[in-house]
Every structure is written in C-alpha cells, then in structure tokens.
Design a protein around this motif. Structure first.
Motif, PDB file in Angstrom:
ATOM      1  N   ILE A 103       0.836  -1.200   0.000  1.00  0.00           N
ATOM      2  CA  ILE A 103       0.000   0.000   0.000  1.00  0.00           C
ATOM      3  C   ILE A 103       0.878   1.261   0.000  1.00  0.00           C
ATOM      4  O   ILE A 103       1.738   1.417   0.875  1.00  0.00           O
ATOM      5  N   PRO A 104       0.698   2.171  -0.958  1.00  0.00           N
ATOM      6  CA  PRO A 104       1.438   3.435  -0.929  1.00  0.00           C
ATOM      7  C   PRO A 104       1.176   4.182   0.377  1.00  0.00           C
ATOM      8  O   PRO A 104       0.035   4.285   0.831  1.00  0.00           O
ATOM      9  N   GLY A 105       2.240   4.710   0.967  1.00  0.00           N
ATOM     10  CA  GLY A 105       2.124   5.407   2.234  1.00  0.00           C
ATOM     11  C   GLY A 105       2.499   4.562   3.429  1.00  0.00           C
ATOM     12  O   GLY A 105       2.699   5.098   4.524  1.00  0.00           O
ATOM     13  N   VAL A 106       2.592   3.248   3.224  1.00  0.00           N
ATOM     14  CA  VAL A 106       3.086   2.376   4.291  1.00  0.00           C
ATOM     15  C   VAL A 106       4.605   2.439   4.277  1.00  0.00           C
ATOM     16  O   VAL A 106       5.241   2.158   3.255  1.00  0.00           O
ATOM     17  N   PHE A 109       2.787   3.886   9.092  1.00  0.00           N
ATOM     18  CA  PHE A 109       2.281   4.544   7.884  1.00  0.00           C
ATOM     19  C   PHE A 109       2.281   6.058   8.017  1.00  0.00           C
ATOM     20  O   PHE A 109       2.260   6.611   9.120  1.00  0.00           O
ATOM     21  N   PRO A 150       0.143   9.137   7.564  1.00  0.00           N
ATOM     22  CA  PRO A 150      -1.281   9.446   7.430  1.00  0.00           C
ATOM     23  C   PRO A 150      -1.589  10.548   6.420  1.00  0.00           C
ATOM     24  O   PRO A 150      -2.756  10.742   6.070  1.00  0.00           O
ATOM     25  N   VAL A 203      -0.571  10.274   3.447  1.00  0.00           N
ATOM     26  CA  VAL A 203      -0.661   9.522   2.192  1.00  0.00           C
ATOM     27  C   VAL A 203      -1.742   8.447   2.267  1.00  0.00           C
ATOM     28  O   VAL A 203      -2.534   8.278   1.335  1.00  0.00           O
ATOM     29  N   VAL A 204      -1.773   7.701   3.360  1.00  0.00           N
ATOM     30  CA  VAL A 204      -2.772   6.650   3.555  1.00  0.00           C
ATOM     31  C   VAL A 204      -3.335   6.797   4.968  1.00  0.00           C
ATOM     32  O   VAL A 204      -2.577   6.936   5.934  1.00  0.00           O
ATOM     33  N   THR A 205      -4.627   6.792   5.105  1.00  0.00           N
ATOM     34  CA  THR A 205      -5.256   7.013   6.398  1.00  0.00           C
ATOM     35  C   THR A 205      -5.518   5.693   7.112  1.00  0.00           C
ATOM     36  O   THR A 205      -5.519   4.613   6.503  1.00  0.00           O
ATOM     37  N   ASP A 207      -8.303   3.987   5.487  1.00  0.00           N
ATOM     38  CA  ASP A 207      -7.902   3.205   4.313  1.00  0.00           C
ATOM     39  C   ASP A 207      -7.387   1.824   4.727  1.00  0.00           C
ATOM     40  O   ASP A 207      -7.689   0.813   4.083  1.00  0.00           O
ATOM     41  N   LEU A 208      -6.584   1.790   5.802  1.00  0.00           N
ATOM     42  CA  LEU A 208      -6.044   0.522   6.281  1.00  0.00           C
ATOM     43  C   LEU A 208      -7.151  -0.378   6.820  1.00  0.00           C
ATOM     44  O   LEU A 208      -7.103  -1.606   6.652  1.00  0.00           O
ATOM     45  N   THR A 246      -8.723  -2.136   3.943  1.00  0.00           N
ATOM     46  CA  THR A 246      -7.893  -3.278   3.535  1.00  0.00           C
ATOM     47  C   THR A 246      -8.067  -4.443   4.495  1.00  0.00           C
ATOM     48  O   THR A 246      -8.181  -5.606   4.074  1.00  0.00           O
TER      49      THR A 246
END
Length: 213
Positions: free
Chosen positions: A67-70, A105, A107, A109-111, A114-115, A118
C-alpha cells in the motif's frame, strides 16, 4: 501453519498461559527487504502505527507493504498474555497471542480508515478462532489500536461493515477491537516471508464483500 486442538480455540488466562521470558530469545532483521526502512523501530515524527490480525501473517504483511504510504511493516504476536513468545509457543494456543501485522504509515498519504478497509476486505471476520483451514486462537480477527481515535474509528467501521456483511448473508463479526498493550516481534524468518519465499503458502480468505464508505 499449525496443528489444531480444542484448547487452541480458547484464550488462556494469566494462570494457565505459558510464562514466556523477560527478553526476546531470537533476533529480528534490521531492514525491511521490500521497503528498505527499519523493521524494529518507532514511527518517524508524524507517522502512526496500526496493528491488525487477519489469520496467517505471511500473506497479510505483503498485503499491507504494497500500500502506498506504508513506510514499514513487521509481523509479530500480540493480544495475549505470554511475554516474548516464540512461534512454537504461539502455535500451542497457550500464549493468547494472535499472529499480527504491525504497520507504520504516513497518514498524509494513507489514512487509518484506508487501512481498515484493507483489513475488512482481505479476510473473513466472522470465523472466530480461525481463518479457512488455519484453526486456533492465533488466527483470530483482531484490531489492536494505538490511540483513542483509532479505537473509535475501528469500532465504527466494524458496525458499518456488519451491515454490508449481513446484507451479503454472513453472520456476526467476531473481530476483537482493543488497545494494544504489547507487541512482540516474530522471528526473522517470518519477516517479509513471501518476499523471501515467493511461492510460499499463505492464502487470503477474503469474502468478496466490499467495504463501502
């Protein structure tokens, strides 16, 4: 990834759990083989940590590191009683720990939301103490939160996803959601296992039910 007995589906209390040890009995790799960042580390300033258990942790770590941002991932043991357990001890069902993925991560980029999406979409959260043919308490569905905000958002997402699972014909979500008390890194050979062993066995047990915001 382990053998099943009836005792493995019951969580031990402090008296019946394995006693563990005061320090870890093995080493953990220093750098993430895919992302290149440290494995055994606190998050950089402004970053966050999330911890999820979705069954076998080999495949689930790969799901999150893609995942982008991880920034970094690791696999380990959490949610139980025994300090500094080994994999063999966790497999007995007498530590109370689940196999989990620790996700660091960014946040911006990816919240966390979002996680969570997933998380819900990549396993069956209604199966109790198993995922597919992997049976035992170490394979249970669990979210271990690192802030009050994460706790509230995880609980809200569970209630929301329950509606979608019910509409799709599934039963009650059994996912445990509670604050993280301790995280114990798994042995080095488990870290980024599917990068080291690209043909390794660790199937996902997704239901196909989308998390619709």
């Amino acid at each position: 990834m382990g053998f099943f007995s009836s005792s493995k589906s019951e969580l031990p209390d402090a008296d019946s759990a394995l006693k563990g040890r005061p320090a870890r009995a093995f080493s953990v790799g220093s750098r993430h083989l895919v992302l290149g960042n440290p494995i055994e580390t606190e998050p950089p300033a402004g970053f966050e940590v999330a911890v999820f258990g979705l069954g076998c942790f080999w495949g689930e770590e790969k799901t999150f590191w893609e995942i982008p941002g991880v920034w970094s991932t690791s696999v380990g043991y959490a949610g139980g009683v025994t300090p500094n357990p080994t994999y063999e001890e966790v497999c007995t069902g007498r530590t109370g720990h689940a196999e989990v993925v620790r996700v660091i991560f960014d946040p911006s980029v990816v919240t966390f939301h979002d996680l969570l999406q997933t998380f819900w979409e990549n396993h069956d959260p209604t199966q109790g103490m198993r995922q597919g043919n992997d049976r035992g308490s170490q394979y249970r569905s669990i979210i271990l939160t690192t802030s009050a905000e994460q706790q509230a958002e995880a609980e809200k997402s569970r209630d929301h996803y329950q509606q979608q699972m019910t509409a799709a014909g599934y039963g009650q979500i059994t996912t445990s959601i509670k604050p993280l008390e301790a995280y114990y890194y798994a042995e080095d050979y488990h870290q980024q296992y599917l990068f080291k062993n690209p043909y390794g066995y660790c199937p996902l047990h997704a239901t196909g039910v989308s998390y619709q915001a």
